[in-house]
Design a protein around this motif. Sequence first.
Motif, PDB file in Angstrom:
ATOM      1  N   GLU A 179     -14.070  19.771 -18.966  1.00 50.67           N
ATOM      2  CA  GLU A 179     -14.352  18.947 -17.797  1.00 50.67           C
ATOM      3  C   GLU A 179     -15.843  18.897 -17.520  1.00 50.67           C
ATOM      4  OE1 GLU A 179     -12.085  20.215 -14.458  1.00 50.67           O
ATOM      5  OE2 GLU A 179     -10.143  19.900 -15.434  1.00 50.67           O
ATOM      6  N   ALA A 180     -16.541  19.949 -17.928  1.00 51.76           N
ATOM      7  CA  ALA A 180     -18.000  20.010 -17.769  1.00 51.76           C
ATOM      8  C   ALA A 180     -18.558  20.929 -18.840  1.00 51.76           C
ATOM      9  CB  ALA A 180     -18.376  20.511 -16.377  1.00 51.76           C
ATOM     10  N   LEU A 181     -19.811  20.683 -19.219  1.00 52.35           N
ATOM     11  CA  LEU A 181     -20.511  21.512 -20.190  1.00 52.35           C
ATOM     12  C   LEU A 181     -21.503  22.419 -19.480  1.00 52.35           C
ATOM     13  CD1 LEU A 181     -21.360  18.846 -22.913  1.00 52.35           C
ATOM     14  CD2 LEU A 181     -19.368  20.379 -22.846  1.00 52.35           C
ATOM     15  N   LEU A 182     -21.729  23.596 -20.062  1.00 52.41           N
ATOM     16  CA  LEU A 182     -22.712  24.528 -19.528  1.00 52.41           C
ATOM     17  C   LEU A 182     -23.887  24.637 -20.490  1.00 52.41           C
ATOM     18  CD1 LEU A 182     -23.529  26.811 -17.476  1.00 52.41           C
ATOM     19  CD2 LEU A 182     -22.420  28.406 -19.057  1.00 52.41           C
ATOM     20  N   GLY A 216     -12.693   4.683 -37.561  1.00 48.98           N
ATOM     21  CA  GLY A 216     -13.242   3.900 -36.463  1.00 48.98           C
ATOM     22  C   GLY A 216     -13.028   4.465 -35.079  1.00 48.98           C
ATOM     23  N   ARG A 217     -12.766   5.770 -34.983  1.00 48.69           N
ATOM     24  CA  ARG A 217     -12.547   6.351 -33.660  1.00 48.69           C
ATOM     25  C   ARG A 217     -13.874   6.613 -32.949  1.00 48.69           C
ATOM     26  NH1 ARG A 217      -8.708   8.503 -31.198  1.00 48.69           N
ATOM     27  NH2 ARG A 217      -9.789  10.417 -30.650  1.00 48.69           N
ATOM     28  N   VAL A 218     -13.887   6.349 -31.651  1.00 44.75           N
ATOM     29  CA  VAL A 218     -15.001   6.713 -30.778  1.00 44.75           C
ATOM     30  C   VAL A 218     -14.414   7.582 -29.680  1.00 44.75           C
ATOM     31  CG1 VAL A 218     -16.797   5.903 -29.218  1.00 44.75           C
ATOM     32  CG2 VAL A 218     -16.265   4.590 -31.276  1.00 44.75           C
ATOM     33  N   CYS A 219     -14.937   8.805 -29.555  1.00 44.69           N
ATOM     34  CA  CYS A 219     -14.390   9.768 -28.598  1.00 44.69           C
ATOM     35  C   CYS A 219     -15.376   9.985 -27.467  1.00 44.69           C
ATOM     36  CB  CYS A 219     -14.085  11.091 -29.296  1.00 44.69           C
ATOM     37  SG  CYS A 219     -13.274  12.301 -28.227  1.00 44.69           S
ATOM     38  N   ASN A 220     -14.897   9.844 -26.240  1.00 40.34           N
ATOM     39  CA  ASN A 220     -15.739  10.043 -25.059  1.00 40.34           C
ATOM     40  C   ASN A 220     -15.634  11.440 -24.470  1.00 40.34           C
ATOM     41  OD1 ASN A 220     -16.969   7.440 -24.806  1.00 40.34           O
ATOM     42  ND2 ASN A 220     -14.980   6.635 -24.158  1.00 40.34           N
ATOM     43  N   ASP A 221     -14.897  12.323 -25.125  1.00 43.29           N
ATOM     44  CA  ASP A 221     -14.783  13.688 -24.615  1.00 43.29           C
ATOM     45  C   ASP A 221     -16.124  14.400 -24.695  1.00 43.29           C
ATOM     46  OD1 ASP A 221     -12.114  13.299 -24.200  1.00 43.29           O
ATOM     47  OD2 ASP A 221     -11.451  14.394 -25.974  1.00 43.29           O
ATOM     48  N   LEU A 222     -16.346  15.311 -23.765  1.00 40.32           N
ATOM     49  CA  LEU A 222     -17.534  16.153 -23.784  1.00 40.32           C
ATOM     50  C   LEU A 222     -17.373  17.238 -24.848  1.00 40.32           C
ATOM     51  CD1 LEU A 222     -17.828  16.690 -19.931  1.00 40.32           C
ATOM     52  CD2 LEU A 222     -19.470  15.400 -21.301  1.00 40.32           C
ATOM     53  N   ILE A 223     -18.365  17.371 -25.718  1.00 36.34           N
ATOM     54  CA  ILE A 223     -18.396  18.496 -26.642  1.00 36.34           C
ATOM     55  C   ILE A 223     -19.820  19.047 -26.689  1.00 36.34           C
ATOM     56  CG2 ILE A 223     -16.502  17.622 -28.051  1.00 36.34           C
ATOM     57  CD1 ILE A 223     -18.587  16.951 -30.219  1.00 36.34           C
ATOM     58  N   ASP A 224     -19.944  20.317 -27.031  1.00 37.35           N
ATOM     59  CA  ASP A 224     -21.272  20.877 -27.249  1.00 37.35           C
ATOM     60  C   ASP A 224     -21.213  21.845 -28.424  1.00 37.35           C
ATOM     61  OD1 ASP A 224     -20.425  23.370 -26.341  1.00 37.35           O
ATOM     62  OD2 ASP A 224     -21.753  23.426 -24.613  1.00 37.35           O
ATOM     63  N   PHE A 225     -22.329  22.491 -28.709  1.00 35.61           N
ATOM     64  CA  PHE A 225     -22.432  23.257 -29.939  1.00 35.61           C
ATOM     65  C   PHE A 225     -21.551  24.505 -29.948  1.00 35.61           C
ATOM     66  CE2 PHE A 225     -26.576  21.803 -32.157  1.00 35.61           C
ATOM     67  CZ  PHE A 225     -26.105  20.503 -32.150  1.00 35.61           C
ATOM     68  N   ASP A 259     -21.256  16.782 -16.504  1.00 34.98           N
ATOM     69  CA  ASP A 259     -20.207  15.989 -17.126  1.00 34.98           C
ATOM     70  C   ASP A 259     -20.840  14.692 -17.600  1.00 34.98           C
ATOM     71  OD1 ASP A 259     -20.464  14.441 -14.794  1.00 34.98           O
ATOM     72  OD2 ASP A 259     -18.659  15.265 -13.875  1.00 34.98           O
ATOM     73  N   ARG A 260     -20.065  13.641 -17.775  1.00 35.95           N
ATOM     74  CA  ARG A 260     -20.649  12.409 -18.302  1.00 35.95           C
ATOM     75  C   ARG A 260     -21.533  11.691 -17.284  1.00 35.95           C
ATOM     76  NH1 ARG A 260     -15.652  12.826 -20.781  1.00 35.95           N
ATOM     77  NH2 ARG A 260     -14.608  11.969 -18.949  1.00 35.95           N
ATOM     78  N   ARG A 299     -30.398  21.434  -7.647  1.00 32.92           N
ATOM     79  CA  ARG A 299     -30.689  20.020  -7.904  1.00 32.92           C
ATOM     80  C   ARG A 299     -29.476  19.340  -8.528  1.00 32.92           C
ATOM     81  NH1 ARG A 299     -34.757  19.769 -11.991  1.00 32.92           N
ATOM     82  NH2 ARG A 299     -34.248  21.964 -12.423  1.00 32.92           N
ATOM     83  N   LEU A 300     -29.137  18.182  -7.994  1.00 36.12           N
ATOM     84  CA  LEU A 300     -28.007  17.397  -8.476  1.00 36.12           C
ATOM     85  C   LEU A 300     -28.483  15.990  -8.796  1.00 36.12           C
ATOM     86  CD1 LEU A 300     -24.850  17.122  -8.864  1.00 36.12           C
ATOM     87  CD2 LEU A 300     -24.822  16.253  -6.503  1.00 36.12           C
ATOM     88  N   TYR A 301     -28.108  15.500  -9.995  1.00 34.40           N
ATOM     89  CA  TYR A 301     -28.521  14.162 -10.408  1.00 34.40           C
ATOM     90  C   TYR A 301     -27.313  13.378 -10.916  1.00 34.40           C
ATOM     91  CZ  TYR A 301     -33.217  16.215 -10.591  1.00 34.40           C
ATOM     92  OH  TYR A 301     -34.391  16.853 -10.281  1.00 34.40           O
ATOM     93  N   ASN A 302     -27.366  12.076 -10.696  1.00 32.60           N
ATOM     94  CA  ASN A 302     -26.465  11.168 -11.372  1.00 32.60           C
ATOM     95  C   ASN A 302     -27.193  10.695 -12.627  1.00 32.60           C
ATOM     96  OD1 ASN A 302     -25.250   8.620 -12.265  1.00 32.60           O
ATOM     97  ND2 ASN A 302     -24.005   8.786 -10.417  1.00 32.60           N
ATOM     98  N   VAL A 303     -26.790  11.196 -13.786  1.00 37.44           N
ATOM     99  CA  VAL A 303     -27.573  10.966 -14.998  1.00 37.44           C
ATOM    100  C   VAL A 303     -27.335   9.585 -15.602  1.00 37.44           C
ATOM    101  CG1 VAL A 303     -27.822  13.399 -15.578  1.00 37.44           C
ATOM    102  CG2 VAL A 303     -25.800  12.150 -16.371  1.00 37.44           C
TER     103      VAL A 303
END
Length: 411
Positions: A343-346, A295-304, A364-365, A374-378
């Motif tokens: 801390e951030a994904l590329l 039942g874990r939910v992880c908010n960490d950023l991960i990518d491939f 980031d999130r 260009r900078l956005y608040n996603v």
Amino acid sequence: MCIRDSSNGLPERPNIVLIMADDLGIECLGCYGSASYETPVLDTLAATGIRFDHCHSQPLCTPSRVKIMTGQYNFRNYTAFGVLDQGEYTFAHLLKARGYATCVAGKWQLYGRQEGWVGKGALPRQAGFDEYCLWQIDQLGERYANPTVDRNGVLETLEGAYGPDVYCDAIVDFMRRNRDNPFFVYFPMCLPHNPFEPTPDSPEWETERGKDHDRFFADMVTYIDKLVGRIADTLGELGLRGNTLLVFTSDNGTNRRITSRMRDGRVIQGAKGRTVDAGTHVPFVANWPGVIPEGRVCNDLIDFADVFPTLADVSGAQPPDGLIVDGRSFLPQLRGMKGNPHEALLCYYDPQWGRWERACFARDREWKLYDDGRLYNVIADPDEQQPYAEDAPGPAEDARTRLKKTLDIVP
């Protein structure tokens, strides 16, 4: 028998099954809040394992496939659409060197089919796989009804068969034959990529087989869930669930033709190929009884890029000296520990295919910064309609400074 490695408490050389759907955003799984599709098996695997809420792929298939197989950003090794360079060191090479039997089944599309690139990519065995059962190596044909399949170098068209069942059959057979040895299965599914056709469980299977219509997309998602269940059940029958890491993800967002509804009322339009959230935000569910807390939910950023080093940690494999690995292992997070998250994904994205345009961003999130400024608040602007001014103060200024450090990785 499950032998434990006394150094970290994990099974020694556990089996690994990595399943990757083709064009499936997070809005397609019930465990992420979907109201449009039925995915009870994957929902249960998430409820009894871990769900990562912030996994991002590349926006298109080959960029994602090259990245997940090598653990490297696309600017290092992506040369053309549909091509994996023959000299690339993949996660199959890594695990094979650790003594694993390796198998890939499903969609290949890495040998090269574009003009000027035909045959310049990698064949499955060149990429480290002992066995394979694949659609689209050097021949096309159908992937669903009456599929054209290359099984360990033997090409055949299977009249009356359904491709996803054929690929899953090959995996089940491989696991049965290798139940007493460590094995790695990579299942890059064909589902639910268009054409959107009925499945054998669709009422229209006999009458509309081979016809492309959006209404069949939901049936295809349900069939993904069924095949994942079949693999999980086989592992259980073989007594291997406690010694197997089972992972499910997707190569990019959902096809643009598809509109999905969430239980919170949101409507999400598929954005495959685009760099907005709906083009890269993909499911990532992992299940490993006795190792991953339920039942874990992880908010960490991960990518491939993170998959390669994680599989190295899980298996105890050592990448070759000098090999660049851009990802970070998330094995600690799988075990309920803190880990060392990004801390951030590329995302370096140069698809070289169709009308898709090059883009490079760090995110980031909450914030996303492109290399053109260009900078956005996603969170507030997921479709990226309102970029912030370059001199915007406060949180926008802080985000720009922080994300610029990640962008600077790109030469």
